[in-house]
Design a protein around this motif. Structure first.
Motif, PDB file in Angstrom:
ATOM      1  N   ASP A 206     -71.024  32.807  58.583  1.00  0.00           N
ATOM      2  CA  ASP A 206     -72.069  33.593  59.242  1.00  0.00           C
ATOM      3  C   ASP A 206     -73.335  32.776  59.496  1.00  0.00           C
ATOM      4  O   ASP A 206     -74.276  33.276  60.105  1.00  0.00           O
TER       5      ASP A 206
ATOM      6  N   ASP B 198     -79.506  32.424  64.091  1.00  0.00           N
ATOM      7  CA  ASP B 198     -79.941  32.913  65.400  1.00  0.00           C
ATOM      8  C   ASP B 198     -80.750  34.205  65.276  1.00  0.00           C
ATOM      9  O   ASP B 198     -81.790  34.359  65.926  1.00  0.00           O
ATOM     10  N   ALA B 199     -80.298  35.134  64.430  1.00  0.00           N
ATOM     11  CA  ALA B 199     -81.054  36.376  64.219  1.00  0.00           C
ATOM     12  C   ALA B 199     -82.438  36.055  63.649  1.00  0.00           C
ATOM     13  O   ALA B 199     -83.449  36.627  64.079  1.00  0.00           O
TER      14      ALA B 199
ATOM     15  N   ALA C  81     -74.854  32.683  63.103  1.00  0.00           N
ATOM     16  CA  ALA C  81     -75.329  33.991  63.566  1.00  0.00           C
ATOM     17  C   ALA C  81     -76.568  34.429  62.792  1.00  0.00           C
ATOM     18  O   ALA C  81     -77.497  35.012  63.368  1.00  0.00           O
TER      19      ALA C  81
ATOM     20  N   ASN D 268     -70.283  45.938  66.081  1.00  0.00           N
ATOM     21  CA  ASN D 268     -69.117  45.453  66.836  1.00  0.00           C
ATOM     22  C   ASN D 268     -68.737  44.025  66.428  1.00  0.00           C
ATOM     23  O   ASN D 268     -68.513  43.163  67.274  1.00  0.00           O
ATOM     24  N   GLN D 269     -68.708  43.774  65.136  1.00  0.00           N
ATOM     25  CA  GLN D 269     -68.335  42.488  64.529  1.00  0.00           C
ATOM     26  C   GLN D 269     -69.294  41.351  64.861  1.00  0.00           C
ATOM     27  O   GLN D 269     -68.967  40.182  64.675  1.00  0.00           O
ATOM     28  N   LEU D 270     -70.497  41.685  65.313  1.00  0.00           N
ATOM     29  CA  LEU D 270     -71.531  40.704  65.598  1.00  0.00           C
ATOM     30  C   LEU D 270     -72.632  40.848  64.549  1.00  0.00           C
ATOM     31  O   LEU D 270     -73.145  41.951  64.347  1.00  0.00           O
ATOM     32  N   VAL D 271     -72.985  39.752  63.874  1.00  0.00           N
ATOM     33  CA  VAL D 271     -74.073  39.787  62.896  1.00  0.00           C
ATOM     34  C   VAL D 271     -75.378  39.971  63.663  1.00  0.00           C
ATOM     35  O   VAL D 271     -75.734  39.148  64.511  1.00  0.00           O
ATOM     36  N   VAL D 272     -76.084  41.063  63.355  1.00  0.00           N
ATOM     37  CA  VAL D 272     -77.324  41.380  64.067  1.00  0.00           C
ATOM     38  C   VAL D 272     -78.547  41.383  63.154  1.00  0.00           C
ATOM     39  O   VAL D 272     -79.668  41.535  63.623  1.00  0.00           O
TER      40      VAL D 272
ATOM     41  N   GLU E  40     -73.670  44.224  60.725  1.00  0.00           N
ATOM     42  CA  GLU E  40     -72.843  43.925  61.897  1.00  0.00           C
ATOM     43  C   GLU E  40     -72.796  45.123  62.836  1.00  0.00           C
ATOM     44  O   GLU E  40     -72.775  46.269  62.387  1.00  0.00           O
TER      45      GLU E  40
END
Length: 151
Positions: free
Chosen positions: A8, A14-15, A11, A56-60, A54
């Motif tokens: 992770d 990036d967050a 991601a 939709n399986q995206l780390v936010v 997450e």
């Protein structure tokens, strides 16, 4: 919400970077994206308790705890205002029911309102000489007994 994993790191970085850039455009950028990924992978994920959010399986978003300190709490700008940060912070309170501490920049009014609305109290103001950005900051503390709602 789930525990953070080494894969992770990109991601999470990036967050972290996107959120800081959006919320604090006045803050100096001291580290490259590659340096941030390296720090997340080789320090944060190894030495801190990390939870990711997450969609939709995206780390936010993510929160990282070291002892009773919230070292990081960031949500990607496109996902802010949806309760993700509040849920991450609530999970941290469950993990550290005796109390939490954190630092934020004095100029970061949005973060200050967020923490104060969740029972954190400003306990120490500094001139910024102790952080690498050299930006005045404020320490917040939360204790279950001091919180209005207990959460």
């Amino acid at each position: 919400m789930r525990p953070g994993r080494r894969d992770d790191a990109e991601a999470i970085a990036d967050a972290h970077l996107d959120s800081r850039r959006e919320a604090m455009p006045w803050l100096p950028v001291l580290h490259s994206r590659e340096e941030a990924i390296h720090h997340i992978a080789d320090h944060v994920l190894l030495h801190e308790k990390v939870l990711v959010a997450e969609v939709n399986q995206l780390v936010v978003g993510f929160i990282a705890l070291e002892g009773d300190y919230v070292e990081h709490l960031y949500v990607a700008p496109a996902f802010q205002g949806r309760g993700i940060g509040a849920k991450l912070l609530a999970m941290a309170k469950e993990l550290r029911p005796d109390g939490l501490k954190l630092w934020t920049f004095q100029r970061n009014a949005r973060a200050r309102r967020f923490y104060e609305a969740r029972g954190f109290i400003a306990s120490d103001f500094t001139d910024g000489t102790r952080n690498e950005e050299r930006e005045p900051d404020v320490r917040y503390t939360w204790f279950r007994s001091a919180s209005r709602s207990g959460s």
